[in-house]
Design an enzyme around this catalytic site. Structure first.
Site, PDB file in Angstrom:
ATOM      1  N   ARG A  36       3.346  -3.947 -20.422  1.00  0.00           N
ATOM      2  CA  ARG A  36       4.552  -3.119 -20.551  1.00  0.00           C
ATOM      3  C   ARG A  36       5.733  -3.715 -19.783  1.00  0.00           C
ATOM      4  O   ARG A  36       6.880  -3.557 -20.196  1.00  0.00           O
ATOM      5  CB  ARG A  36       4.259  -1.690 -20.083  1.00  0.00           C
ATOM      6  N   LYS A 193     -11.099  13.393 -35.483  1.00  0.00           N
ATOM      7  CA  LYS A 193     -10.927  14.743 -36.004  1.00  0.00           C
ATOM      8  C   LYS A 193      -9.700  14.901 -36.914  1.00  0.00           C
ATOM      9  O   LYS A 193      -8.620  14.428 -36.588  1.00  0.00           O
ATOM     10  CB  LYS A 193     -10.819  15.738 -34.854  1.00  0.00           C
ATOM     11  N   GLY A 350      -3.301   4.077 -29.188  1.00  0.00           N
ATOM     12  CA  GLY A 350      -4.183   3.411 -28.227  1.00  0.00           C
ATOM     13  C   GLY A 350      -5.433   2.817 -28.834  1.00  0.00           C
ATOM     14  O   GLY A 350      -5.732   1.627 -28.665  1.00  0.00           O
ATOM     15  N   GLY A 373       1.690   8.484 -28.098  1.00  0.00           N
ATOM     16  CA  GLY A 373       2.149   9.783 -28.577  1.00  0.00           C
ATOM     17  C   GLY A 373       3.437   9.734 -29.354  1.00  0.00           C
ATOM     18  O   GLY A 373       3.601  10.427 -30.374  1.00  0.00           O
TER      19      GLY A 373
END
Length: 392
Positions: A36, A193, A350, A373
């Site tokens: 990063r 999921k 990720g 996210g």
């Protein structure tokens, strides 16, 4: 949306408040992965080259508005100095006085913004305090753009604002993949999921031509079709939702691709004894852990017939061998098509980044997002506060 970039700003002699994401892993006070940090170097170098003074704004961890010494940004300074090949001034006290002493060629880093309770509350007062430190605001932290915090949203409205190089690359890649893509477009969505990716699936079926579903999510869709999935991870209570998504996709000409054959085993462990069966023939005492060779071949064919690929999530239990086979094979094929100029490929999340790295395919993808996210919310069609604040 339209946003300005560094090329649109006069930076000479200006203090440039630059929001970055340097929330990097550390061990015993030493940075263990500089990825990063490395990705913000082009922005900082370009600001310096234009005569600007970069003042880095960042957070680390979740101190919840308290000063937590273990979450200080101070220990990151050596890694930043190595990346920038020059000294970095760390400011942990009187912001105004310290920033006022900076001169052209300097780089400064402010202490963890989340030590102030106003940061996560998107407090106007804290944003005003930050705004007084600079002349121009640059957001280079797409990974924090889904948070409406003082340094990502309120501050952007108080100064002339633009996107940094990393943010520019991210937005350009995502806009090209979803907003104005070369068609046909295929999306690969995997993961455990359906319930965690409902918004994503609902948005994608309206924007892509092909939707490949893998991982535990595929088991839920297979079960919704009345196929036996044995002891596989599956959300049987989501069957109606899965059928509704399939019906909606059919009505708007989005083709959903589910496994036609699967790899099954009696236990979830590395190198467990396994076999390949038809997707409608999973034994009652076994679980689906990967897509089979016919499915892999079919996915490769969809990739070859497409112009743009968006990828989020693995096709199987990629963490354990040999159940990473489908993910690795599909990733390698996408990478090959991209490298040969036949496919634009954008991936993020990720697990996705880890899977593509494990397949040695990441380097050949058009763009890999590490935003997590924010990448997912963008794919879901949501407005990101930090991006909206840059809209010119």
């Amino acid at each position: 949306m339209a946003w300005k970039t560094l090329d649109d700003m006069d930076l000479a002699g200006k203090r440039v408040l630059t929001r970055v994401d340097i929330n990097v892993p550390m061990e015993d006070g030493v940075v263990t992965d500089t990825t990063r940090i490395d990705r913000i170097v082009p922005t900082v170098k370009d600001i310096l080259a234009a005569g600007g003074i970069p003042v880095l704004l960042a957070h680390y961890g979740r101190p919840k508005g308290q000063v937590v010494p273990e979450m200080s940004l101070g220990p990151l300074v050596p890694a930043l100095e190595t990346a920038f090949d020059q000294s970095v001034t760390f400011i942990d006290g009187n912001y105004g006085a310290a920033v006022g002493d900076l001169k052209e060629g300097d780089i400064a880093l402010l202490e963890n913004l989340r030590f102030n309770p106003g940061e996560e509350k998107n407090d106007e007062g804290f944003a005003d305090r930050l705004a007084r430190l600079g002349d121009i605001y640059v957001n280079d932290a797409f990974s924090a753009a889904h948070r409406a915090h003082s340094s990502t949203e309120a501050l952007a409205r108080k100064l002339p604002a633009c996107a940094g190089r990393l943010m520019q690359a991210e937005l350009s890649a995502l806009e090209g993949a979803l907003s104005s893509p070369k068609r046909p477009v295929v999306a690969v969505v995997g993961g455990a999921k359906v319930s965690t990716k409902l918004d994503l699936l609902e948005n994608l079926i309206e924007k892509v031509d092909h939707l490949v579903i893998g991982g535990g999510m595929a088991n839920t869709f297979l079960a919704a079709q009345g196929k036996a999935v044995g002891t596989s991870l599956a959300e049987h209570d989501m069957a109606d939702t899965a059928r509704r998504i399939m019906d909606k996709a059919e009505g708007i000409s989005c083709v959903i691709h589910l496994p036609s054959d699967v790899v099954v085993a009696t236990e979830f462990k590395a190198h467990a004894e396994n076999k390949i069966v038809s997707a409608d023939a999973c034994p009652d005492d076994m679980m689906i852990l990967d897509a089979g060779p016919e499915t892999i071949k079919a996915i490769a064919g969809v990739f070859e017939a497409s112009e743009t690929l968006i990828w989020n999530g693995p096709l199987g239990a990629f963490e354990i061998k040999p159940f990473d086979t489908a993910t690795n094979a599909a990733a390698a094929h996408a990478a090959m098509l991209t490298k040969s100029g036949k496919l634009i490929s954008v991936a993020g999340g990720g697990d996705t980044v880890a899977a593509l790295n494990g397949a040695d395919a990441a380097e050949d993808f058009t763009y890999i997002s590490t935003a997590g996210g924010a990448f997912l919310e963008w794919m879901e069609g949501k407005t990101l506060p930090g991006v909206a604040a840059l809209d010119s």
